[in-house]
Write a protein that holds these residues in place. Structure first.
Motif, short mmCIF file in Angstrom:
data_model
loop_
_atom_site.label_atom_id
_atom_site.label_comp_id
_atom_site.label_asym_id
_atom_site.label_seq_id
_atom_site.Cartn_x
_atom_site.Cartn_y
_atom_site.Cartn_z
N GLU A 164 0.85 -1.20 0.00
CA GLU A 164 0.00 0.00 0.00
C GLU A 164 0.88 1.25 0.00
N PRO A 165 0.41 2.33 -0.63
CA PRO A 165 1.22 3.56 -0.71
C PRO A 165 1.64 4.13 0.64
N ARG A 166 0.86 3.91 1.71
CA ARG A 166 1.19 4.55 3.00
C ARG A 166 2.36 3.90 3.72
N TRP A 167 2.84 2.72 3.30
CA TRP A 167 3.93 2.06 4.01
C TRP A 167 5.27 2.54 3.47
N GLU A 168 5.74 3.68 3.99
CA GLU A 168 7.00 4.27 3.49
C GLU A 168 8.20 3.36 3.74
N TRP A 169 8.13 2.54 4.79
CA TRP A 169 9.28 1.67 5.10
C TRP A 169 9.51 0.63 4.01
N TRP A 170 8.52 0.40 3.16
CA TRP A 170 8.73 -0.54 2.05
C TRP A 170 9.01 0.21 0.76
N HIS A 171 8.25 1.28 0.49
CA HIS A 171 8.37 1.99 -0.78
C HIS A 171 9.66 2.79 -0.92
N THR A 172 10.04 3.53 0.12
CA THR A 172 11.21 4.41 -0.01
C THR A 172 12.50 3.64 -0.27
N PRO A 173 12.83 2.60 0.52
CA PRO A 173 14.06 1.85 0.21
C PRO A 173 14.01 1.19 -1.17
N LYS A 174 12.82 0.72 -1.56
CA LYS A 174 12.68 0.05 -2.84
C LYS A 174 12.90 1.02 -4.00
N ASN A 175 12.32 2.22 -3.90
CA ASN A 175 12.41 3.19 -4.99
C ASN A 175 13.75 3.92 -5.05
N THR A 176 14.38 4.13 -3.88
CA THR A 176 15.62 4.91 -3.85
C THR A 176 16.87 4.05 -3.66
#
Length: 190
Positions: A147-159
């Motif tokens: 889900e978009p709100r889980w920054e702990w998964w999205h940020t490391p993955k995207n950056t």
């Protein structure tokens, strides 16, 4: 108006001496209060810097555990579910600062038949002993970390850079204040 010698002594000597004494004492008390306040502020500042430095060291230690785990999983992509849970269990048991550990695989990355595998090990209410550890697959309980709100998964993955989240209250963990450290890894299944 005629004053007795006793009254004159009282008026011209005793009262001024008492006033000078009171002024001197209040001035010293005010100065002492100011000195104690400044010393206390200085000590508190030094203590907070020392604790912040120590806490920063603990955070680095926790981050190193996550980084090392991610690198290990990259190098050994054929780990079984039991082996992954054992790694996470040991991470939580060996470091009192860690509340829980999770490995979030991309959908279908861990197992071509299983859309999501998200193993999670965390401490129970009674703390640090082995028996209090609980584990589950977050995906199996309907938790979708994509889900978009889980920054702990999205940020490391995207950056491709690890992050610490802002502190937050976790309802599922008993409404405790926690921060999450996340680091990205690629499953080298080639």
């Amino acid at each position: 108006m005629f004053l007795s010698i006793r009254s004159r002594m009282l008026l011209y000597i005793a009262i001024p001496i008492i006033l000078i004494y009171l002024f001197y004492t209040s001035h010293n008390l005010f100065h002492l209060k100011s000195l104690i306040t400044n010393n206390t502020k200085d000590q508190m500042s030094k203590l907070s810097l020392a604790y912040a430095d120590k806490f920063d060291g603990h955070l680095r230690e926790v981050a190193m555990v996550a980084e090392t785990t991610a690198k290990f999983v990259e190098h050994y992509p054929k780990l079984t579910k039991d082996q992954i849970y054992t790694i996470l269990k040991n991470n939580v048991l060996q470091n009192r600062l860690i509340y829980g550990g999770v490995i979030s695989f991309e959908p279908f990355a861990y197992d071509a038949k299983q859309s999501l595998f998200c193993p999670y090990v965390y401490r129970g209410k009674d703390g640090i002993n082995k028996e209090s550890l609980k584990w589950m697959d977050l995906a199996s309980v309907g938790f979708d970390y994509t889900e978009p709100r889980w920054e702990w998964w999205h940020t490391p993955k995207n950056t491709s850079t690890p992050i610490w989240t802002e502190p937050y209250f976790d309802d599922g963990a008993g409404d405790i204040l926690m921060a999450t450290y996340a680091t990205a890894f690629k499953n080298n299944d080639k």
